[in-house]
Design a protein around this motif. Sequence first.
Motif, PDB file in Angstrom:
ATOM      1  N   THR A  57       0.825  -1.220   0.000  1.00 28.89           N
ATOM      2  CA  THR A  57       0.000   0.000   0.000  1.00 28.89           C
ATOM      3  C   THR A  57       0.856   1.265   0.000  1.00 28.89           C
ATOM      4  OG1 THR A  57      -0.174  -0.298   2.403  1.00 28.89           O
ATOM      5  CG2 THR A  57      -2.054  -1.008   1.057  1.00 28.89           C
ATOM      6  N   THR A  58       2.164   1.113   0.244  1.00 27.06           N
ATOM      7  CA  THR A  58       3.041   2.287   0.186  1.00 27.06           C
ATOM      8  C   THR A  58       3.475   2.619  -1.237  1.00 27.06           C
ATOM      9  OG1 THR A  58       5.050   0.951   0.505  1.00 27.06           O
ATOM     10  CG2 THR A  58       3.972   1.822   2.484  1.00 27.06           C
ATOM     11  N   ILE A  59       3.293   1.709  -2.185  1.00 23.54           N
ATOM     12  CA  ILE A  59       3.851   1.891  -3.534  1.00 23.54           C
ATOM     13  C   ILE A  59       3.372   3.186  -4.188  1.00 23.54           C
ATOM     14  CG2 ILE A  59       3.918   0.941  -5.873  1.00 23.54           C
ATOM     15  CD1 ILE A  59       4.029  -1.855  -4.592  1.00 23.54           C
ATOM     16  N   PRO A  60       2.046   3.465  -4.245  1.00 26.44           N
ATOM     17  CA  PRO A  60       1.636   4.725  -4.878  1.00 26.44           C
ATOM     18  C   PRO A  60       2.071   5.963  -4.099  1.00 26.44           C
ATOM     19  CG  PRO A  60      -0.254   3.613  -3.887  1.00 26.44           C
ATOM     20  CD  PRO A  60       0.892   2.656  -3.845  1.00 26.44           C
ATOM     21  N   LEU A  61       2.329   5.813  -2.804  1.00 26.14           N
ATOM     22  CA  LEU A  61       2.786   6.945  -1.999  1.00 26.14           C
ATOM     23  C   LEU A  61       4.281   7.193  -2.173  1.00 26.14           C
ATOM     24  CD1 LEU A  61       0.859   6.131   1.297  1.00 26.14           C
ATOM     25  CD2 LEU A  61       0.198   7.734  -0.498  1.00 26.14           C
ATOM     26  N   VAL A  62       5.025   6.137  -2.488  1.00 25.82           N
ATOM     27  CA  VAL A  62       6.458   6.270  -2.746  1.00 25.82           C
ATOM     28  C   VAL A  62       6.705   6.819  -4.142  1.00 25.82           C
ATOM     29  CG1 VAL A  62       8.590   4.962  -3.151  1.00 25.82           C
ATOM     30  CG2 VAL A  62       7.213   4.516  -1.096  1.00 25.82           C
ATOM     31  N   PHE A  63       6.054   6.215  -5.140  1.00 25.30           N
ATOM     32  CA  PHE A  63       6.313   6.594  -6.524  1.00 25.30           C
ATOM     33  C   PHE A  63       5.353   7.702  -6.958  1.00 25.30           C
ATOM     34  CE2 PHE A  63       8.115   2.355  -6.096  1.00 25.30           C
ATOM     35  CZ  PHE A  63       9.395   2.605  -6.565  1.00 25.30           C
ATOM     36  N   THR A  64       5.543   8.859  -6.360  1.00 29.56           N
ATOM     37  CA  THR A  64       4.738  10.032  -6.686  1.00 29.56           C
ATOM     38  C   THR A  64       5.178  10.611  -8.025  1.00 29.56           C
ATOM     39  OG1 THR A  64       6.295  11.507  -5.578  1.00 29.56           O
ATOM     40  CG2 THR A  64       4.516  10.578  -4.230  1.00 29.56           C
ATOM     41  N   ASP A  65       4.358  11.494  -8.574  1.00 23.98           N
ATOM     42  CA  ASP A  65       4.715  12.152  -9.829  1.00 23.98           C
ATOM     43  C   ASP A  65       6.044  12.898  -9.691  1.00 23.98           C
ATOM     44  OD1 ASP A  65       2.410  11.213 -10.992  1.00 23.98           O
ATOM     45  OD2 ASP A  65       1.294  13.097 -10.778  1.00 23.98           O
ATOM     46  N   LYS A  66       6.268  13.505  -8.533  1.00 29.07           N
ATOM     47  CA  LYS A  66       7.487  14.286  -8.338  1.00 29.07           C
ATOM     48  C   LYS A  66       8.713  13.380  -8.301  1.00 29.07           C
ATOM     49  CE  LYS A  66       9.357  18.195  -5.750  1.00 29.07           C
ATOM     50  NZ  LYS A  66       9.055  19.235  -4.739  1.00 29.07           N
ATOM     51  N   LEU A  67       8.629  12.254  -7.581  1.00 31.92           N
ATOM     52  CA  LEU A  67       9.765  11.332  -7.540  1.00 31.92           C
ATOM     53  C   LEU A  67      10.011  10.743  -8.927  1.00 31.92           C
ATOM     54  CD1 LEU A  67      11.950   9.790  -5.972  1.00 31.92           C
ATOM     55  CD2 LEU A  67      10.266   7.961  -5.641  1.00 31.92           C
ATOM     56  N   ASN A  68       8.959  10.293  -9.599  1.00 31.64           N
ATOM     57  CA  ASN A  68       9.119   9.699 -10.921  1.00 31.64           C
ATOM     58  C   ASN A  68       9.751  10.682 -11.901  1.00 31.64           C
ATOM     59  OD1 ASN A  68       8.009   7.259 -10.105  1.00 31.64           O
ATOM     60  ND2 ASN A  68       5.935   7.814 -10.722  1.00 31.64           N
ATOM     61  N   ALA A  69       9.342  11.940 -11.837  1.00 29.38           N
ATOM     62  CA  ALA A  69       9.907  12.947 -12.730  1.00 29.38           C
ATOM     63  C   ALA A  69      11.383  13.166 -12.439  1.00 29.38           C
ATOM     64  CB  ALA A  69       9.133  14.256 -12.599  1.00 29.38           C
ATOM     65  N   CYS A  70      11.746  13.166 -11.166  1.00 29.73           N
ATOM     66  CA  CYS A  70      13.141  13.346 -10.761  1.00 29.73           C
ATOM     67  C   CYS A  70      14.003  12.202 -11.285  1.00 29.73           C
ATOM     68  CB  CYS A  70      13.226  13.441  -9.242  1.00 29.73           C
ATOM     69  SG  CYS A  70      14.909  13.593  -8.588  1.00 29.73           S
ATOM     70  N   LEU A  71      13.530  10.975 -11.120  1.00 35.77           N
ATOM     71  CA  LEU A  71      14.312   9.819 -11.543  1.00 35.77           C
ATOM     72  C   LEU A  71      14.407   9.742 -13.066  1.00 35.77           C
ATOM     73  CD1 LEU A  71      13.106   7.073  -9.036  1.00 35.77           C
ATOM     74  CD2 LEU A  71      15.031   8.659  -8.848  1.00 35.77           C
ATOM     75  N   GLN A  72      13.331  10.099 -13.751  1.00 34.90           N
ATOM     76  CA  GLN A  72      13.366  10.079 -15.212  1.00 34.90           C
ATOM     77  C   GLN A  72      14.328  11.133 -15.748  1.00 34.90           C
ATOM     78  OE1 GLN A  72       9.560  10.197 -17.135  1.00 34.90           O
ATOM     79  NE2 GLN A  72      10.430  10.269 -19.192  1.00 34.90           N
ATOM     80  N   LEU A  74      16.992  12.186 -14.301  1.00 35.29           N
ATOM     81  CA  LEU A  74      18.360  11.756 -14.014  1.00 35.29           C
ATOM     82  C   LEU A  74      18.791  10.549 -14.827  1.00 35.29           C
ATOM     83  CD1 LEU A  74      18.563  12.134 -10.147  1.00 35.29           C
ATOM     84  CD2 LEU A  74      19.926  13.364 -11.816  1.00 35.29           C
ATOM     85  N   PHE A  75      17.902   9.564 -14.967  1.00 28.90           N
ATOM     86  CA  PHE A  75      18.314   8.270 -15.495  1.00 28.90           C
ATOM     87  C   PHE A  75      17.578   7.836 -16.763  1.00 28.90           C
ATOM     88  CE2 PHE A  75      18.961   8.245 -10.871  1.00 28.90           C
ATOM     89  CZ  PHE A  75      20.334   8.054 -10.829  1.00 28.90           C
ATOM     90  N   GLY A  76      16.550   8.555 -17.154  1.00 32.97           N
ATOM     91  CA  GLY A  76      15.810   8.170 -18.347  1.00 32.97           C
ATOM     92  C   GLY A  76      14.860   7.013 -18.089  1.00 32.97           C
ATOM     93  N   GLU A  77      14.392   6.412 -19.174  1.00 32.81           N
ATOM     94  CA  GLU A  77      13.417   5.326 -19.086  1.00 32.81           C
ATOM     95  C   GLU A  77      14.116   3.991 -18.849  1.00 32.81           C
ATOM     96  OE1 GLU A  77      10.267   5.720 -19.136  1.00 32.81           O
ATOM     97  OE2 GLU A  77       9.958   7.730 -19.978  1.00 32.81           O
ATOM     98  N   GLY A  78      13.321   3.006 -18.418  1.00 32.46           N
ATOM     99  CA  GLY A  78      13.797   1.631 -18.383  1.00 32.46           C
ATOM    100  C   GLY A  78      14.256   1.121 -17.036  1.00 32.46           C
ATOM    101  N   TYR A  79      14.375   1.991 -16.038  1.00 36.94           N
ATOM    102  CA  TYR A  79      14.790   1.531 -14.713  1.00 36.94           C
ATOM    103  C   TYR A  79      13.575   1.065 -13.899  1.00 36.94           C
ATOM    104  CZ  TYR A  79      19.672   2.915 -15.001  1.00 36.94           C
ATOM    105  OH  TYR A  79      21.001   2.993 -15.338  1.00 36.94           O
ATOM    106  N   PHE A  80      13.794   0.063 -13.073  1.00 38.15           N
ATOM    107  CA  PHE A  80      12.724  -0.481 -12.234  1.00 38.15           C
ATOM    108  C   PHE A  80      13.316  -0.887 -10.884  1.00 38.15           C
ATOM    109  CE2 PHE A  80      14.471  -3.558 -15.165  1.00 38.15           C
ATOM    110  CZ  PHE A  80      14.845  -4.622 -14.361  1.00 38.15           C
ATOM    111  N   PRO A  81      12.498  -0.884  -9.812  1.00 43.28           N
ATOM    112  CA  PRO A  81      13.009  -1.252  -8.483  1.00 43.28           C
ATOM    113  C   PRO A  81      13.294  -2.741  -8.392  1.00 43.28           C
ATOM    114  CG  PRO A  81      10.666  -0.776  -8.385  1.00 43.28           C
ATOM    115  CD  PRO A  81      11.113  -0.424  -9.764  1.00 43.28           C
ATOM    116  N   MET A 190      18.266  10.958  -0.909  1.00 39.16           N
ATOM    117  CA  MET A 190      19.667  10.834  -1.291  1.00 39.16           C
ATOM    118  C   MET A 190      19.724   9.804  -2.409  1.00 39.16           C
ATOM    119  SD  MET A 190      22.963   9.579   0.916  1.00 39.16           S
ATOM    120  CE  MET A 190      24.529   9.281   0.095  1.00 39.16           C
ATOM    121  N   ILE A 191      20.424  10.125  -3.484  1.00 40.50           N
ATOM    122  CA  ILE A 191      20.632   9.208  -4.603  1.00 40.50           C
ATOM    123  C   ILE A 191      22.095   8.800  -4.587  1.00 40.50           C
ATOM    124  CG2 ILE A 191      20.397   8.884  -7.085  1.00 40.50           C
ATOM    125  CD1 ILE A 191      18.578  11.423  -7.033  1.00 40.50           C
ATOM    126  N   MET A 192      22.382   7.515  -4.757  1.00 38.94           N
ATOM    127  CA  MET A 192      23.767   7.070  -4.684  1.00 38.94           C
ATOM    128  C   MET A 192      24.002   5.871  -5.587  1.00 38.94           C
ATOM    129  SD  MET A 192      23.714   5.292  -0.891  1.00 38.94           S
ATOM    130  CE  MET A 192      25.201   4.324  -1.120  1.00 38.94           C
TER     131      MET A 192
END
Length: 232
Positions: A57-72, A74-81, A190-192
């Motif tokens: 139930t945390t998944i939609p709260l973790v992967f918010t539009d803001k987080l997804n935009a930040c990761l995209q 930085l890293f583009g498409e194709g990454y997954f947890p 933090m991204i590492m």
Amino acid sequence: MIPELEINGFAVVENVFTSAEVEQLIAIIGQANKEKDTFRHSEDLFAIRQFLKEVPTTIPLVFTDKLNACLQQLFGEGYFPVKSIYFDKPGASNWFVSYHQDLTISVNQKADVAGYGPWTVKQQQYAVRPPLDLLEKNFTIRIHLDDTDEHNGALRVVPGSHRKGIYRPETIDWNTEKEVTCNVGKGGIMIMRPLLLHASSRTTNNRQRRVIHIEFSNQQLPAPLLWSEALS
């Protein structure tokens, strides 16, 4: 931010999550069944392995539009947890972690695959060291649910160490290397890179430190190996 991440091996982005979003995550985690095998509870640490699977139930709260935009960005498409852990370091904790690199990945089974090894198993979870080039492409985010600084276990890192392959902590030359403490505010990330040398200290200010740790890859594993925590 991209040059900083590639040169230093880490970057901090503040205010990715609002205070309300953080409190909602904390509330859901607080309702989780703590009796499962993937939950570890001691005086010094509460942890949930396979966090996204155990508390979906945390998944939609973790992967918010803001987080997804930040990761995209930085890293583009194709990454997954591919791995997730929740850490709760209590205010009175004496738990610390010495310098290390994150050299293993979580997989579905043990198999004789060239370039993969050695192997370990904990709580029926297989972990293996993959080829170096796989680790070099992966990245990790740490979502901070509390203000974190040098007094309550913020990560200490060696900038640029991710570009030096397997780097044994006992060989660190502190005459040439430097240590940086990665302070992150509540709601920041933090991204590492996994190969970044990092450590954390004991808590000295009686303040809690809660973090959601998620590792990402854009690569599929050679058969018969599969990422054990990849979300379907």
